[in-house]
Design an enzyme around this catalytic site. Structure first.
Site, PDB file in Angstrom:
ATOM      1  CE  LYS A 118      -1.915   1.481  -3.865  1.00  0.00           C
ATOM      2  NZ  LYS A 118      -3.133   1.830  -4.584  1.00  0.00           N
ATOM      3  CE  LYS A 175      -4.515  -2.207 -10.831  1.00  0.00           C
ATOM      4  NZ  LYS A 175      -5.203  -0.915 -10.853  1.00  0.00           N
TER       5      LYS A 175
END
Lengths: 299, 299
Positions: free
Chosen positions: A172, A240
């Protein structure tokens, strides 16, 4: 089968609904009761704690904001560990995006309670969750993966066991490098074209057929041209995710020049109040910094 | 028809051959006689100067290394301007990659001699030239473009009139931003995966189906995994193209953070003797700088 799902936000809600629509009995807990409303019409049971969800369902999915949230609902007071002992072989599947180190740590601590763990973050955004077309990147053992795979297939169109615990989060992170840098590069190129007095739509069109092709150029590039900066995927979320990437790079002693440049752009987006816009609004930031005045249809 | 072609290097040679194979009568000049050998078997006439080529053919293509070379063969001594007056309506089509400002300048100076000009740089590399699958990005007037289009279609699979003179070079610059940054980002991501102890092939596989998809990830990513760093597209050429991009950015007052980071990486490739390798060898540079030791199958 009985399936637990914790974290019913923009992503988690449609993902859990797909499991219910596939005939599974959902067991839910949410901090905000409003999150539970869409489940009134399906076979869903509401509980007072994550522990209670885990007592009912031997497989529990979590889809929350950040690593401390995952640690809380799994290992904290009233968390999954307090209910999972009811099962012979409990499994926790965390689909949130958190640091690989945090995933490995949580996996290890759950193992001490006899709970199997997969990290299974997703790519594809809210529309991918709604249309069950998510890309799911999984870390863990093949045995546990095969057990959960039929459920993954209700939520995504492509599920890959990448490696051991943490490997899903590594994939990811790599994905967010490519999409983040991709968005920055497309914005830079389209702004370069505009500022050079050339129609960026024509430039995009010319590039689409060749080696510059990317999903970002095709879809996000079109949205930049349409000046449609509605999320999609919010800038603060991409920021983030790049923090996770850059923290890992720091830990590993890895140089990531293009990702670092992109992380700085996303920082500037947050600093200039663009956090709630889609990350493709980085185009507007570049335009402002290049002093190009233009009428924005979507200011 | 009679077609001139000047610049018979790795790219120009197969491009000119496609024109001959389509039945056109080629008129050629090259600084190195060896470049002319492949044309012994086709309908090609060799001349002693660019001026002589232009005297024979009303359309002359140029495919040379850099802006000074284009200026020399078009406007210099023995150049195209000295022969083109033989035609009612001469056209020069420059397919080299040069700065947009240089293309506009050469176009203007050719116009003073009554010569029409298109800038038409290409993307797709040597294999694209050989297979006639180039992407061709054109700047100039629609009228001249339509006249040349049938010839473009013998050399490429996609030809786009992007805008006025210089617009082809602007599109090419944008293309090189996306391919350069794309190569850097894919190398960063795959190195991130390896250094995290995760199989980069699995990570690439997981990402291919989602929004991180790019032609670079699919094709160049696979070549990185295969450790096949043979060009392809040489690092020094990509560095040269990014110099054009960064010079334009400087001139226009444009901030290009991801392109700038990538240009620095390509500078480091040249500095460490990797200029003749494919630009995807940036992966090896990142690996060396991250201190990861590995046995390279292709050192």
């Amino acid at each position: 089968m009985k399936v637990g799902f914790i974290g019913l936000g923009l992503m988690g809600r449609p993902m859990a609904l797909h499991l219910a629509l596939a005939g599974h009995e959902l067991h839910l807990w949410a901090r905000r009761p409003a999150s539970l409303e869409p489940f009134a019409a399906v076979n869903a049971h509401l509980h007072v704690s994550a522990a209670e969800v885990a007592r009912q369902a031997s497989i529990v999915f979590t889809m929350v904001a950040d690593a401390p949230d995952v640690a809380q609902v799994t290992l904290g007071a009233g968390g999954i560990v307090e209910g999972a002992a009811a099962h012979r072989r409990p499994i926790v599947v965390d689909m949130s995006t958190i640091p690989p180190t945090a995933a490995r740590d949580i996996g290890m601590r759950l193992a001490a309670h006899g709970i199997a763990f997969l990290d299974a973050p997703v790519s594809g955004g809210e529309s991918g969750a709604i249309n069950a077309t998510l890309t799911i990147m999984v870390g863990g053992t093949a045995e546990v993966f095969e057990e959960v795979r039929p459920l993954f297939e209700k939520m995504g169109k492509k599920t890959t066991l990448v490696g051991e615990q943490g490997a899903g989060q590594v994939a990811k992170a790599c994905n967010q490098i490519l999409t983040g840098v991709g968005v920055a590069a497309v914005a830079e190129a389209l702004n370069f074209a505009s500022k050079s007095g050339v129609d960026p739509a024509k430039v995009r069109e010319a590039m689409l057929g060749g080696s510059a092709y990317s999903s970002i150029l095709e879809h996000h590039g079109q949205r930049m041209l349409d000046r449609n900066f509605k999320p999609g995927f919010k800038a603060w979320m991409h920021q983030k995710d790049l923090r996770i990437v850059m923290d890992e790079a720091h830990r590993l002693g890895l140089m990531l020049p293009s990702a670092a440049a992109t992380a700085q752009l996303f920082n500037a987006m947050i600093g200039t109040g663009m956090g709630e816009e889609d990350s493709i609004a980085v185009l507007k930031l570049l335009e402002r910094m290049s002093g190009r005045r233009r009428t924005e249809s979507n200011p």
